[in-house]
Design an enzyme around this catalytic site. Structure first.
Site, PDB file in Angstrom:
ATOM      1  N   ASP A  67      60.430  62.321  30.594  1.00 55.92           N
ATOM      2  CA  ASP A  67      59.172  62.012  29.907  1.00 55.92           C
ATOM      3  C   ASP A  67      58.106  63.070  30.172  1.00 55.92           C
ATOM      4  O   ASP A  67      58.276  63.938  31.029  1.00 55.92           O
ATOM      5  CB  ASP A  67      58.661  60.616  30.315  1.00 55.92           C
ATOM      6  N   ASN A 136      56.107  47.950  37.533  1.00 57.93           N
ATOM      7  CA  ASN A 136      56.297  46.975  36.457  1.00 57.93           C
ATOM      8  C   ASN A 136      57.717  47.010  35.878  1.00 57.93           C
ATOM      9  O   ASN A 136      57.987  46.409  34.859  1.00 57.93           O
ATOM     10  CB  ASN A 136      55.275  47.219  35.339  1.00 57.93           C
ATOM     11  N   HIS A 138      59.305  49.731  34.742  1.00 64.83           N
ATOM     12  CA  HIS A 138      59.600  50.728  33.707  1.00 64.83           C
ATOM     13  C   HIS A 138      60.609  51.762  34.212  1.00 64.83           C
ATOM     14  O   HIS A 138      60.709  52.037  35.400  1.00 64.83           O
ATOM     15  CB  HIS A 138      58.324  51.373  33.142  1.00 64.83           C
ATOM     16  N   GLU A 143      57.851  51.054  28.941  1.00 63.85           N
ATOM     17  CA  GLU A 143      57.038  50.017  29.558  1.00 63.85           C
ATOM     18  C   GLU A 143      57.540  48.628  29.142  1.00 63.85           C
ATOM     19  O   GLU A 143      58.248  48.489  28.125  1.00 63.85           O
ATOM     20  CB  GLU A 143      55.580  50.189  29.098  1.00 63.85           C
TER      21      GLU A 143
HETATM   22  P1  PGA Z   1      56.781  56.725  41.632  1.00 67.97           P
HETATM   23  O1  PGA Z   1      56.907  56.346  40.102  1.00 67.97           O
HETATM   24  O2  PGA Z   1      58.024  57.466  41.983  1.00 67.97           O
HETATM   25  O3  PGA Z   1      55.568  57.611  41.700  1.00 67.97           O
HETATM   26  O4  PGA Z   1      56.642  55.431  42.371  1.00 67.97           O
HETATM   27  C1  PGA Z   1      58.119  55.852  39.643  1.00 67.97           C
HETATM   28  C2  PGA Z   1      58.039  55.643  38.172  1.00 67.97           C
HETATM   29  O5  PGA Z   1      56.938  55.355  37.662  1.00 67.97           O
HETATM   30  O6  PGA Z   1      59.085  55.746  37.512  1.00 67.97           O
END
Ligand code: PGA
Length: 241
Positions: A67, A136, A138, A143
């Site tokens: 992404d 959450n 994702h 999302e």
């Molecule tokens: P993080 O994010 O590694 O900064 O916890 C993970 C994600 O949002 O996929």
């Protein structure tokens, strides 16, 4: 589905790097799907070490990132392009033409998305996809939603994601509200998947992703259907299992 419980963040990262290195040793021209965020940073550090001691080479490896924020150019320190160069690509022998990250500054973003899918197909798909997971649930920037979005697409980031990611920016206002992400089907088409998670804040999401119902409201739950997925978790992220 495999679950590997690591002692701590360091151990999780080392295990992940060793599995990625094994993939490259077995198939030197592997196509790796890569993730950003704080979770994989140490994994990249271990991979750099394995490159430096000549255990692995990235000369024939191709990478495809999950992404990118919309509106941040490559020079912006918060773009995922910058993150990948700064944490990984600048320290290994990957060829620039073998690196793929969606361009979130292009005028025609729909074309960026469809071209990305075409590029993945032309590379014969992803051999090994690395994933983090949002609080959450994702994966990539898919999302929580009422349905799973299949292919690479533009999305509005969740309030929770904007809040979580604001730690990298001066303030919450500066966090882009939109991003381009591979879709759930794009991710599920990877031949192997490794999901990394550390910290107690992810424990409930991990538990529900593994044992809850498969639901687009918790995008990572779809991974239950993947034939070759490994969760590598530190003790804290695994404590509810
Ligand atoms: P993080 O994010 O590694 O900064 O916890 C993970 C994600 O949002 O996929």
């Amino acid at each position: 589905m495999r679950i590997i419980k690591a002692r701590d963040y360091n151990d999780m990262s080392k295990k992940a790097a060793n599995m990625i290195a094994a993939q490259i040793l077995l198939k030197p021209n592997s196509v790796l799907g890569l993730a950003t965020g704080s979770t994989p940073i140490m994994t990249y550090k271990y991979l750099i070490k394995l490159f430096e001691d000549e255990t692995i080479s990235f000369s024939d490896v191709k990478t495809i990132n999950l992404d990118e924020y919309i509106g941040l150019n490559k020079e912006n320190a918060n773009s995922y392009y910058f993150f990948m160069c700064n944490n990984f690509f600048n320290f290994i022998n990957i060829k620039p033409e073998n690196v793929h990250i969606p361009d979130g500054t292009a005028e025609d973003l729909e074309k960026v998305c469809s071209d990305y899918e075409t590029m993945i197909q032309e590379n014969n798909g992803i051999d090994l996809q690395i994933l983090g997971i949002g609080n959450n649930g994702h994966i990539g920037f898919n999302e929580p939603d009422l349905k799973f979005e299949a292919v690479t697409h533009c999305i509005n980031l969740d309030e929770e994601t904007i809040k979580a990611n604001s730690r990298f920016f001066e303030n919450e206002e500066e966090v882009p509200k939109k991003a381009i992400t591979m879709g759930v089907k794009t991710i599920m088409n990877a031949r192997k998947i490794i999901l990394l998670a550390n910290g107690s804040g992810k424990a409930e999401t991990i538990f529900k992703s593994l044992y809850g119902k498969i639901d687009p409201a918790l995008p990572a739950s779809i991974l239950q259907l993947h034939p070759d997925v490994t969760f590598i978790l530190d003790k804290e992220a695994a404590y509810l299992l």
